[in-house]
Design an enzyme around this catalytic site. Structure first.
Site, PDB file in Angstrom:
ATOM      1  N   SER A  22       0.837  -1.205   0.000  1.00 49.06           N
ATOM      2  CA  SER A  22       0.000   0.000   0.000  1.00 49.06           C
ATOM      3  C   SER A  22       0.865   1.245   0.000  1.00 49.06           C
ATOM      4  O   SER A  22       1.995   1.237   0.488  1.00 49.06           O
ATOM      5  CB  SER A  22      -0.888   0.019   1.242  1.00 49.06           C
ATOM      6  OG  SER A  22      -0.111   0.284   2.400  1.00 49.06           O
ATOM      7  N   ASP A  23       0.327   2.325  -0.579  1.00 51.08           N
ATOM      8  CA  ASP A  23       0.874   3.628  -0.243  1.00 51.08           C
ATOM      9  C   ASP A  23       0.608   3.803   1.253  1.00 51.08           C
ATOM     10  O   ASP A  23      -0.275   3.161   1.824  1.00 51.08           O
ATOM     11  CB  ASP A  23       0.190   4.730  -1.056  1.00 51.08           C
ATOM     12  CG  ASP A  23       1.039   5.992  -1.141  1.00 51.08           C
ATOM     13  OD1 ASP A  23       1.946   6.160  -0.298  1.00 51.08           O
ATOM     14  OD2 ASP A  23       0.791   6.817  -2.031  1.00 51.08           O
ATOM     15  N   TRP A  24       1.365   4.667   1.905  1.00 43.60           N
ATOM     16  CA  TRP A  24       1.325   4.735   3.365  1.00 43.60           C
ATOM     17  C   TRP A  24      -0.062   5.193   3.848  1.00 43.60           C
ATOM     18  O   TRP A  24      -0.449   6.336   3.657  1.00 43.60           O
ATOM     19  CB  TRP A  24       2.437   5.641   3.851  1.00 43.60           C
ATOM     20  CG  TRP A  24       3.696   4.896   4.207  1.00 43.60           C
ATOM     21  CD1 TRP A  24       4.421   5.025   5.376  1.00 43.60           C
ATOM     22  CD2 TRP A  24       4.390   3.908   3.429  1.00 43.60           C
ATOM     23  NE1 TRP A  24       5.501   4.166   5.355  1.00 43.60           N
ATOM     24  CE2 TRP A  24       5.508   3.469   4.187  1.00 43.60           C
ATOM     25  CE3 TRP A  24       4.186   3.319   2.186  1.00 43.60           C
ATOM     26  CZ2 TRP A  24       6.407   2.498   3.732  1.00 43.60           C
ATOM     27  CZ3 TRP A  24       5.069   2.356   1.726  1.00 43.60           C
ATOM     28  CH2 TRP A  24       6.157   1.958   2.494  1.00 43.60           C
ATOM     29  N   GLY A  25      -0.781   4.256   4.451  1.00 44.46           N
ATOM     30  CA  GLY A  25      -2.113   4.537   4.960  1.00 44.46           C
ATOM     31  C   GLY A  25      -3.217   4.354   3.933  1.00 44.46           C
ATOM     32  O   GLY A  25      -4.356   4.763   4.171  1.00 44.46           O
ATOM     33  N   ALA A  26      -2.919   3.704   2.797  1.00 39.30           N
ATOM     34  CA  ALA A  26      -3.910   3.600   1.720  1.00 39.30           C
ATOM     35  C   ALA A  26      -4.869   2.427   1.864  1.00 39.30           C
ATOM     36  O   ALA A  26      -5.892   2.387   1.183  1.00 39.30           O
ATOM     37  CB  ALA A  26      -3.201   3.503   0.370  1.00 39.30           C
TER      38      ALA A  26
END
Length: 761
Positions: A229-233
């Site tokens: 994931s993108d960070w927090g996605a």
């Protein structure tokens, strides 16, 4: 690290679930008692952002010194595949020194709108150029045993509401534009990880998107690496794992691990799916640990020199009236502009690098050009877009006593960054005002423009020469001066179009949208749009001047007729017809001369950059295959080439075509259309069955006027009512079923089914 299958046999459900998210902001989970170490990942893409203290993904806190290479928007202008491969190698070496296993990048998103705040991190508006550059970046980094993370997959084209916006895109546009920028990178360079974006695509978040991850990435492209994931996605990781998603970053709490455990226990998540995810994560960790080289160091000076080479090849000379450039070192020059002192060579956000070398233009002049006589004036305020009359007066005084004025203009820090989009395409008004006042001095003015994306340039009529430097990295000051004094001839070409105004851009009417981003422009992005609309532009895609000149000739093809299963070999001779050494990027475009579906006027399908001495000639070769002529046919869910003539256009930019050749490509695939009762008379008439039916139907109708009678009617200007109507043309768009409605039963509804059965069988 042990054999992965042996490790799998020992893992508990709780341990498997724990491996599916990060341990910290940048580290994966370790389980020492099971022989599983942790690996470190860090931000990129054009430099290493390894943080030593507080961790964040916005570039707020300190990171170790690292080489800041030109960002993707800049290096994309180099069109140099070998150069970006070398940059990748250098990035890999710096990762090895810092024991980083995965560098997060490159970004391969398409520049849908020049307003996107993160465009400085992306290569191009064109998927062929973007994927070519990204592919070589990945291969360069991974050649050193360091992984990459191809991002942001997919359709992440605005920063506004980036974590929730729903991008609505039709399948053909997805395949030909937005996914095509990733496809060859995944298939050919095999990045260790692919980063799923924040946004939704056609209703599903990217980290849980079946179409993107399972159907395209895993099944169609055969990707077997880690989807991170993108960070927090991540929103619903259980759903994501079911779709082929793997690793949530960063650590988000134990409740996230418990959700995975509970899903396996209640049957929502098959343990076999979880096992597939864990195997991929363990393979990533294994590659990351086994490629470590303790004690590795990199050559800081050599990497800085490479950054300078990259900056030199990325600079685009947009204008050079009366050959004002290059200038002589004996010229007395006025250096004007706060950006000459407070140099902006990178963008803001997670890619912000703590550079190993941080100099500005004046320092570089003093250190390496002591013989050059110059005077410096700020000229304008940088933090506030206000006219400071004292600054302006100092600039005018410096200009009056100079032979030439070198003016530094562009976007200040904070005007473009990750996290928000620009509101307009203008540079500050105080800079434009200063240029206008300096132009009245009657001195030659050379502008260096600093921006990570296009700006409106209706002010450039007051400048004699303009360089677009973009965000060119830490070595930009030394590169800039070498270009100014002619030590090197510029060779950058625009990887995106500079429009005349924001209203001309493809999605200007609705960009950015807050909830549903409708990609109504379809495949017509960048030059595809401007050329289809016949809109004039300020500077076209692929454009860039040189201090020398090039001639094109002797275009050759190995065949003029081919099937879509064959490859076509194309060659062309390029000659340096000027007086200095230079580099030219030879661009090959393909134009479909007649198509049944909407297509761009032409599309980039090949490019090569060559270095030529004065008078030297080299032969540049291209190989074209099926994809060079194909469009994505949604009816067959595959790439399809229509039989017909295609024009090969080779030149120095998208509008500067020097030589061309026409070939014929024959399709080996038959597309059978499924007809229904709303098939039109026009469509029917193009089929054998339809022609027979139309002949029978027309047999009972009165004949229209003959050609001679039509001509007589047209010549009779006194009888304005007597016009030869084309009744056949009037009925071309009538659906078959409506013929029944309009013939009072003489054409029965049963006949419709008979005709449809004949058409479809």
């Amino acid at each position: 690290m042990k054999n992965i299958e042996e490790i799998m046999q020992t893992l508990t459900l709780e341990e498997k679930a724990s491996l599916c998210q990060g341990a910290t902001f940048w580290n994966t989970v370790e389980i020492p008692e099971k022989g599983i170490p942790s690996i470190l990942v860090t931000d990129g893409p054009h430099g290493l952002r390894k943080q030593t203290g507080a961790e964040d993904n916005f570039g707020l806190n300190d990171s170790i010194p690292a080489t800041c290479f030109p960002s993707a928007a800049a290096i994309g202008n180099s069109w140099n595949k070998e150069l970006i491969y070398k940059i990748g190698e250098a990035l890999g070496e710096e990762c090895l020194q810092e024991e980083v296993s995965v560098l997060l990048g490159p970004g391969a998103n398409i520049k849908r709108s020049p307003l996107c705040g993160r465009n400085f991190e992306y290569f191009s508006e064109d998927p062929y150029l973007s994927s070519s550059m990204a592919k070589n970046h990945v291969m360069g980094v991974q050649s050193k045993g360091v992984g990459t993370s191809l991002k942001h997959f997919a359709v992440n084209n605005q920063e506004t509401r980036r974590m929730s916006v729903n991008a609505l895109v039709d399948e053909r546009t997805l395949r030909e534009i937005y996914l095509a920028s990733f496809e060859s990178v995944v298939k050919e360079s095999k990045p260790w990880t692919v980063m799923a974006a924040y946004n939704r695509v056609n209703g599903e978040f990217c980290c849980e998107n079946q179409y993107l991850i399972q159907d395209i990435l895993r099944k169609d492209w055969g990707y077997d690496g880690v989807v991170v994931s993108d960070w927090g996605a991540t929103n619903d990781q259980v759903k994501g794992i079911n779709m082929g998603f793997d690793l949530r970053m960063p650590y988000c709490g134990e409740h996230k691990t418990k959700q995975i455990i509970e899903a396996v226990e209640n049957g929502t998540l098959p343990e076999s799916k979880l096992d597939d995810t864990v195997r991929r994560i363990l393979l990533l960790v294994k590659k990351g640990t086994e490629n470590r080289r303790p004690g590795t160091t990199y050559d800081v000076e050599a990497h800085h020199a490479l950054a300078e080479k990259a900056a030199l090849e990325s600079a685009v000379l947009l204008k050079n009236e009366n050959q004002v450039l290059p200038i002589a070192k004996t010229d007395k020059i006025a250096i004007i502009g706060s950006l000459a002192k407070f140099v902006r060579y990178q963008g803001g956000g997670s890619s912000h690098i703590n550079a190993t070398v941080d100099t500005y233009i004046l320092e570089e002049l003093n250190q390496n050009y002591p013989e050059v006589h110059y005077e410096y004036a700020r000229g304008y305020r940088l933090k506030k877009d206000e006219i400071d009359e004292a600054y302006v007066k100092d600039a005018e005084n410096a200009g009056k006593s100079a032979d030439k004025i070198v003016l530094f203009l562009g976007l200040p820090n904070g005007w473009e960054s990750e996290g928000f989009d620009r509101k307009h395409l203008n540079i500050p008004n105080n800079q434009i005002d200063l240029l206008e006042k300096l132009s009245k001095l009657g001195k030659p003015i050379i502008v260096y423009l600093f921006a990570g994306a296009p700006v409106v340039m209706d002010w450039d009529n007051n400048a004699d020469a303009v360089y677009a430097m973009y965000t060119a990295g830490q070595a930009m000051p030394s590169a800039l001066l070498k270009l100014l004094f002619g030590k090197v001839s510029p060779s950058g070409k625009l990887s995106e179009t500079y429009p005349l105004r924001i209203e001309h851009t493809p999605c200007s009417l609705n960009y950015p949208e807050l909830e549903q981003a409708e990609y109504k422009e379809g495949i017509f992005v960048g030059y595809r749009y401007y050329e289809k609309k016949a809109l004039p532009v300020k500077y076209p895609f692929g454009y860039g001047l040189s201090y020398t000149s090039f001639e094109y000739g002797n275009l050759m093809v190995d065949k003029k007729d081919l099937k879509d299963t064959e490859v076509l070999h194309v060659s062309v001779d390029i000659t340096n017809s000027g007086n200095v050494e230079g580099k030219e990027t030879v661009q090959l475009y393909v134009a479909d001369k007649e198509s049944s579906v909407p297509k761009a006027v032409k599309e980039l399908k090949g490019f090569e950059k060559v270095t030529l001495l004065p008078g030297e000639t080299k032969t540049v070769e291209f190989v074209l295959d099926k994809r060079s002529f194909a469009y994505f046919n949604t009816q067959i869910s595959d790439w399809y080439v229509e039989s017909g003539e295609y024009e090969l256009l080779i030149g120095s930019s998208s509008i500067d075509i020097r030589v061309s050749e026409t070939i014929y490509v024959e399709s080996t695939v038959t597309v059978r259309k499924k007809y229904d009762e709303y098939v039109t008379m026009d469509e029917l008439g193009k089929t054998a069955v339809g022609k027979n039916f139309m002949g029978q139907m027309m047999a009972g109708m009165p004949e229209g006027p003959s050609e001679e009678e039509k001509e007589r009617m047209l010549d009779d200007e006194d009888n304005i009512e007597d016009v030869p109507m084309d009744f056949a043309a009037m009925g071309q768009d009538m659906p078959l079923i409506k013929v029944c409605d309009m013939t009072a039963g003489s054409f029965p509804y049963e006949a419709v089914n008979e005709i449809l059965n004949a058409l479809n069988n």
